[in-house]
Design a protein around this motif. Structure first.
Motif, PDB file in Angstrom:
ATOM      1  N   ARG A   1      37.716 -29.521  -4.627  1.00  0.00           N
ATOM      2  CA  ARG A   1      38.584 -29.476  -3.456  1.00  0.00           C
ATOM      3  C   ARG A   1      38.380 -30.690  -2.550  1.00  0.00           C
ATOM      4  NH1 ARG A   1      37.186 -24.815  -1.842  1.00  0.00           N
ATOM      5  NH2 ARG A   1      35.645 -25.418  -0.288  1.00  0.00           N
ATOM      6  N   ASN A   2      37.158 -31.176  -2.449  1.00  0.00           N
ATOM      7  CA  ASN A   2      36.868 -32.256  -1.519  1.00  0.00           C
ATOM      8  C   ASN A   2      37.065 -33.645  -2.087  1.00  0.00           C
ATOM      9  OD1 ASN A   2      35.552 -31.375   1.268  1.00  0.00           O
ATOM     10  ND2 ASN A   2      34.971 -29.874  -0.277  1.00  0.00           N
ATOM     11  N   CYS A   3      36.858 -33.835  -3.386  1.00  0.00           N
ATOM     12  CA  CYS A   3      37.005 -35.205  -3.899  1.00  0.00           C
ATOM     13  C   CYS A   3      38.127 -35.336  -4.911  1.00  0.00           C
ATOM     14  CB  CYS A   3      35.685 -35.692  -4.522  1.00  0.00           C
ATOM     15  SG  CYS A   3      35.351 -35.086  -6.185  1.00  0.00           S
ATOM     16  N   GLY A   4      38.759 -34.208  -5.297  1.00  0.00           N
ATOM     17  CA  GLY A   4      39.831 -34.291  -6.274  1.00  0.00           C
ATOM     18  C   GLY A   4      39.363 -34.714  -7.644  1.00  0.00           C
ATOM     19  N   CYS A   5      38.069 -34.555  -7.913  1.00  0.00           N
ATOM     20  CA  CYS A   5      37.508 -34.971  -9.191  1.00  0.00           C
ATOM     21  C   CYS A   5      37.498 -33.826 -10.193  1.00  0.00           C
ATOM     22  CB  CYS A   5      36.070 -35.480  -9.004  1.00  0.00           C
ATOM     23  SG  CYS A   5      35.876 -36.678  -7.673  1.00  0.00           S
ATOM     24  N   GLY A   6      37.364 -34.167 -11.464  1.00  0.00           N
ATOM     25  CA  GLY A   6      37.174 -33.154 -12.490  1.00  0.00           C
ATOM     26  C   GLY A   6      35.729 -32.699 -12.520  1.00  0.00           C
ATOM     27  N   THR A   7      35.446 -31.732 -13.374  1.00  0.00           N
ATOM     28  CA  THR A   7      34.092 -31.166 -13.422  1.00  0.00           C
ATOM     29  C   THR A   7      33.426 -31.363 -14.778  1.00  0.00           C
ATOM     30  OG1 THR A   7      35.061 -29.000 -13.976  1.00  0.00           O
ATOM     31  CG2 THR A   7      34.571 -29.435 -11.650  1.00  0.00           C
TER      32      THR A   7
ATOM     33  N   THR B   1      31.456 -33.768 -15.328  1.00  0.00           N
ATOM     34  CA  THR B   1      30.146 -33.998 -14.715  1.00  0.00           C
ATOM     35  C   THR B   1      30.358 -34.076 -13.218  1.00  0.00           C
ATOM     36  OG1 THR B   1      29.324 -35.239 -16.634  1.00  0.00           O
ATOM     37  CG2 THR B   1      28.129 -35.502 -14.561  1.00  0.00           C
ATOM     38  N   ILE B   2      29.541 -33.357 -12.461  1.00  0.00           N
ATOM     39  CA  ILE B   2      29.620 -33.392 -11.011  1.00  0.00           C
ATOM     40  C   ILE B   2      28.654 -34.456 -10.505  1.00  0.00           C
ATOM     41  CG2 ILE B   2      29.060 -32.135  -8.895  1.00  0.00           C
ATOM     42  CD1 ILE B   2      30.163 -29.637 -10.153  1.00  0.00           C
ATOM     43  N   TYR B   3      29.201 -35.438  -9.788  1.00  0.00           N
ATOM     44  CA  TYR B   3      28.386 -36.488  -9.191  1.00  0.00           C
ATOM     45  C   TYR B   3      28.263 -36.182  -7.706  1.00  0.00           C
ATOM     46  CZ  TYR B   3      29.115 -38.872 -13.604  1.00  0.00           C
ATOM     47  OH  TYR B   3      29.146 -39.177 -14.948  1.00  0.00           O
ATOM     48  N   GLN B   4      27.055 -35.818  -7.299  1.00  0.00           N
ATOM     49  CA  GLN B   4      26.851 -35.354  -5.938  1.00  0.00           C
ATOM     50  C   GLN B   4      27.254 -36.388  -4.903  1.00  0.00           C
ATOM     51  OE1 GLN B   4      25.987 -32.215  -5.302  1.00  0.00           O
ATOM     52  NE2 GLN B   4      26.208 -32.539  -3.100  1.00  0.00           N
ATOM     53  N   SER B   5      27.127 -37.673  -5.225  1.00  0.00           N
ATOM     54  CA  SER B   5      27.493 -38.719  -4.267  1.00  0.00           C
ATOM     55  C   SER B   5      28.989 -38.726  -3.967  1.00  0.00           C
ATOM     56  CB  SER B   5      27.058 -40.093  -4.796  1.00  0.00           C
ATOM     57  OG  SER B   5      27.667 -40.350  -6.066  1.00  0.00           O
ATOM     58  N   ASN B   6      29.816 -38.109  -4.841  1.00  0.00           N
ATOM     59  CA  ASN B   6      31.262 -38.035  -4.599  1.00  0.00           C
ATOM     60  C   ASN B   6      31.627 -36.937  -3.609  1.00  0.00           C
ATOM     61  OD1 ASN B   6      31.728 -40.098  -6.389  1.00  0.00           O
ATOM     62  ND2 ASN B   6      32.349 -38.784  -8.078  1.00  0.00           N
ATOM     63  N   TYR B   7      30.698 -36.022  -3.348  1.00  0.00           N
ATOM     64  CA  TYR B   7      31.012 -34.877  -2.498  1.00  0.00           C
ATOM     65  C   TYR B   7      30.909 -35.284  -1.024  1.00  0.00           C
ATOM     66  CZ  TYR B   7      30.794 -30.372  -0.177  1.00  0.00           C
ATOM     67  OH  TYR B   7      31.045 -29.316   0.660  1.00  0.00           O
ATOM     68  N   LYS B   8      32.053 -35.346  -0.359  1.00  0.00           N
ATOM     69  CA  LYS B   8      32.111 -35.662   1.057  1.00  0.00           C
ATOM     70  C   LYS B   8      33.045 -34.646   1.702  1.00  0.00           C
ATOM     71  CE  LYS B   8      31.306 -40.614   0.388  1.00  0.00           C
ATOM     72  NZ  LYS B   8      31.851 -41.980   0.571  1.00  0.00           N
ATOM     73  N   PRO B   9      32.497 -33.623   2.333  1.00  0.00           N
ATOM     74  CA  PRO B   9      33.335 -32.530   2.830  1.00  0.00           C
ATOM     75  C   PRO B   9      34.186 -32.930   4.018  1.00  0.00           C
ATOM     76  CG  PRO B   9      31.076 -32.254   3.556  1.00  0.00           C
ATOM     77  CD  PRO B   9      31.073 -33.420   2.611  1.00  0.00           C
ATOM     78  N   SER B  10      35.284 -32.206   4.183  1.00  0.00           N
ATOM     79  CA  SER B  10      36.143 -32.327   5.356  1.00  0.00           C
ATOM     80  C   SER B  10      36.034 -31.033   6.150  1.00  0.00           C
ATOM     81  CB  SER B  10      37.599 -32.585   4.940  1.00  0.00           C
ATOM     82  OG  SER B  10      37.707 -33.817   4.267  1.00  0.00           O
TER      83      SER B  10
ATOM     84  N   ALA C   1      26.541 -29.312  -4.690  1.00  0.00           N
ATOM     85  CA  ALA C   1      27.880 -28.778  -4.431  1.00  0.00           C
ATOM     86  C   ALA C   1      28.298 -27.774  -5.498  1.00  0.00           C
ATOM     87  CB  ALA C   1      28.889 -29.913  -4.365  1.00  0.00           C
ATOM     88  N   ARG C   2      28.937 -26.706  -5.045  1.00  0.00           N
ATOM     89  CA  ARG C   2      29.586 -25.791  -5.985  1.00  0.00           C
ATOM     90  C   ARG C   2      30.786 -26.487  -6.623  1.00  0.00           C
ATOM     91  NH1 ARG C   2      31.686 -22.069  -2.035  1.00  0.00           N
ATOM     92  NH2 ARG C   2      31.371 -23.894  -0.711  1.00  0.00           N
ATOM     93  N   ALA C   3      31.148 -26.051  -7.814  1.00  0.00           N
ATOM     94  CA  ALA C   3      32.221 -26.733  -8.551  1.00  0.00           C
ATOM     95  C   ALA C   3      33.539 -26.683  -7.793  1.00  0.00           C
ATOM     96  CB  ALA C   3      32.380 -26.110  -9.935  1.00  0.00           C
ATOM     97  N   ASP C   4      33.926 -25.526  -7.215  1.00  0.00           N
ATOM     98  CA  ASP C   4      35.219 -25.436  -6.536  1.00  0.00           C
ATOM     99  C   ASP C   4      35.234 -26.279  -5.258  1.00  0.00           C
ATOM    100  OD1 ASP C   4      33.389 -23.779  -5.308  1.00  0.00           O
ATOM    101  OD2 ASP C   4      34.825 -22.185  -4.873  1.00  0.00           O
ATOM    102  N   ALA C   5      34.109 -26.321  -4.546  1.00  0.00           N
ATOM    103  CA  ALA C   5      34.042 -27.156  -3.349  1.00  0.00           C
ATOM    104  C   ALA C   5      34.091 -28.633  -3.716  1.00  0.00           C
ATOM    105  CB  ALA C   5      32.767 -26.850  -2.562  1.00  0.00           C
ATOM    106  N   TYR C   6      33.463 -28.996  -4.819  1.00  0.00           N
ATOM    107  CA  TYR C   6      33.463 -30.390  -5.278  1.00  0.00           C
ATOM    108  C   TYR C   6      34.881 -30.845  -5.620  1.00  0.00           C
ATOM    109  CZ  TYR C   6      32.346 -34.382  -8.334  1.00  0.00           C
ATOM    110  OH  TYR C   6      32.288 -35.615  -8.928  1.00  0.00           O
TER     111      TYR C   6
END
Length: 461
Positions: free
Chosen positions: A355-361, A363-372, A348-353
């Motif tokens: 936007r979709n999970c409301g997480c900080g960056t 560290t990006i945890y790919q398992s948190n990325y669940k798109p709408s 996931a790109r940082a901005d998409a990450y």
């Protein structure tokens, strides 16, 4: 006045301490309420003689009911007196309890890597903590408390019989005319009533006629208001090479063009052609609004076993984000932007990450990325002939956000919104190459195999 004196005992360990408890009230209850005053109405001038006496009598009875009920409640509130118990000496209470506290927590990242954007990424993580038992106690002193209330017996008269008559039909000319009379009475009330001034503020609401006036600015709606719902979502896509190195950080989005030799496959009876992404939507239905009952009803326009599909180029797919407001987060707005990228499913790109999970960056945890994802209703109707809805005015408000139990969703266009889709909802179509041919290998998934973890919603504004 009524008072009660009691001798109370308090046991502490093996000791018994005697003290006194004084319960008292400070007023004498009235055997009956004062007479209900008569609320005088400013008389209507002769210009209102066209209003039928039956309507005026009904209006008067409704006002009398509202005023009498309000007066009785007011008097009842005056007659209710608390019984306060005072403890002499004050009572001391102790409570001891334990709870678990986590300390010395550490996080282990799995599959950690850093790309050209400088942000660490990991597939998943594991947190370990030391759990300790914490002993704590509370101490509080009780000197008085309210144990009961003295209530006058006549309070059973709180609600007199309520009139069942109708002043005028909603939206009728008679209702509009009675509202003219209401405006006159409201303007004259303060100067001409004989009622106690303390009631005046409430009277303005009490004298309103119980009918809904027409709105000349509105025209009668003759169309059919509808909304579409689908509860199961999956998507099939033709994978493309993921960007590597500095390509991952380029701001420009890839554009899908139909320049290659077309490849096709058949899934669930639908022919899929590259390079389009195919949205599969099951358990779909169209609901039409019943204005006379103020609710949506279910339509049988979409058979329960029909799979709806919508093909889009990747560059046209809408990413959805939902923001909710209000004390109970029950007013939600869906924002759509054409910024969906299939490769974000794996990296996931940082901005998409964010936007979709409301997480900080950090560290990006790919398992948190669940798109709408948002699929416009217009595309669903256009690409699925025969499901109905061509004569519908699609509602822009309704549905519920999967994140909040009562959140109505609005958006700029009517669309089906599928929130927080797990990566298993996006299914790649594997390519194979044979001599002289170009084909694909794809295994259809069983019905409902790729399903959202949260109930998808209709995003409507």
């Amino acid at each position: 006045m009524r008072s009660v004196i009691q001798i109370c005992s308090v046991v502490v360990s093996s000791l018994v301490i005697f003290g006194s408890c004084l319960s008292e009230t400070t007023s004498t209850l009235s055997a009956s309420h004062p007479p209900v005053p008569t609320a005088s109405w400013p008389p209507l001038p002769s210009s209102f003689n066209d209003i039928p006496s039956k309507s005026l009598d009904c209006w008067n009875s409704q006002f009398s009911f509202s005023f009498t009920t309000y007066f009785l409640w007011t008097e009842a509130a005056k007659s209710i007196t608390p019984i306060v118990t005072t403890f002499v000496p004050p009572r001391t209470h102790n409570r001891t309890y334990t709870y678990e506290q986590k300390t010395n927590c550490s996080t282990t990242n799995f599959g950690l890597t850093t790309l050209c954007d400088g942000i660490p990424r990991a597939e998943s993580r594991s947190a370990t903590c030391r759990t300790t038992q914490v002993l704590t106690s509370d101490v509080w002193i009780e000197s008085s408390s309210t144990l009961d209330y003295n209530t006058a017996t006549w309070t059973s008269e709180f609600r007199p019989p309520q009139p069942s008559c109708k002043v005028a039909e909603d939206g009728s000319l008679l209702c509009d005319r009675i509202y003219d009379a209401y405006s006159y009475r409201a303007s004259q009330l303060k100067s001409e009533t004989t009622l106690d001034p303390s009631y005046l503020g409430t009277l303005y609401n009490m004298i309103g006629p119980h009918c809904t006036r027409s709105d000349p600015s509105e025209t009668t709606y003759t169309g059919t208001m509808c909304r579409m719902v689908a509860s199961t979502y999956s998507a099939y896509y033709w994978p493309t090479p993921a960007p590597t190195g500095s390509e991952f950080c380029e701001s420009s989005k890839p554009t899908s063009t139909i320049t290659e030799e077309l490849a096709t496959t058949v899934i669930s009876g639908h022919t899929l052609t590259s390079p389009s992404v195919y949205h599969f939507m099951r358990d779909a239905r169209i609901e039409s609004y019943l204005f006379d009952q103020q609710r949506y009803n279910l339509s049988v326009a979409v058979p329960s076993d029909l799979v709806l599909t919508v093909a889009q180029l990747e560059s046209d797919i809408l990413s959805a984000s939902i923001t909710c407001r209000g004390h109970e987060l029950d007013y939600c707005t869906a924002f759509f932007i054409p910024d969906f990228r299939v490769n974000d499913i794996s990296t996931a790109r940082a901005d998409a990450y964010v936007r979709n999970c409301g997480c900080g960056t950090d560290t990006i945890y790919q398992s948190n990325y669940k798109p709408s994802v948002a699929v416009p209703v217009s595309d669903v109707v256009k690409q699925n002939p025969g499901i109905g809805g061509k004569d519908c005015d699609w509602d822009l408000w309704g549905g519920y956000s999967g994140s909040y139990w009562n959140g109505g969703v609005e958006s700029s266009v009517p669309a089906l919104v599928f929130e927080n889709m797990p990566r298993t909802s996006f299914l790649p179509i594997a390519r194979t190459t044979e001599a002289g041919t170009r084909s694909v290998a794809a295994t259809p998934v069983p019905r409902n195999a790729a399903t959202s973890t949260l109930e998808p919603t209709v995003a409507i504004q």
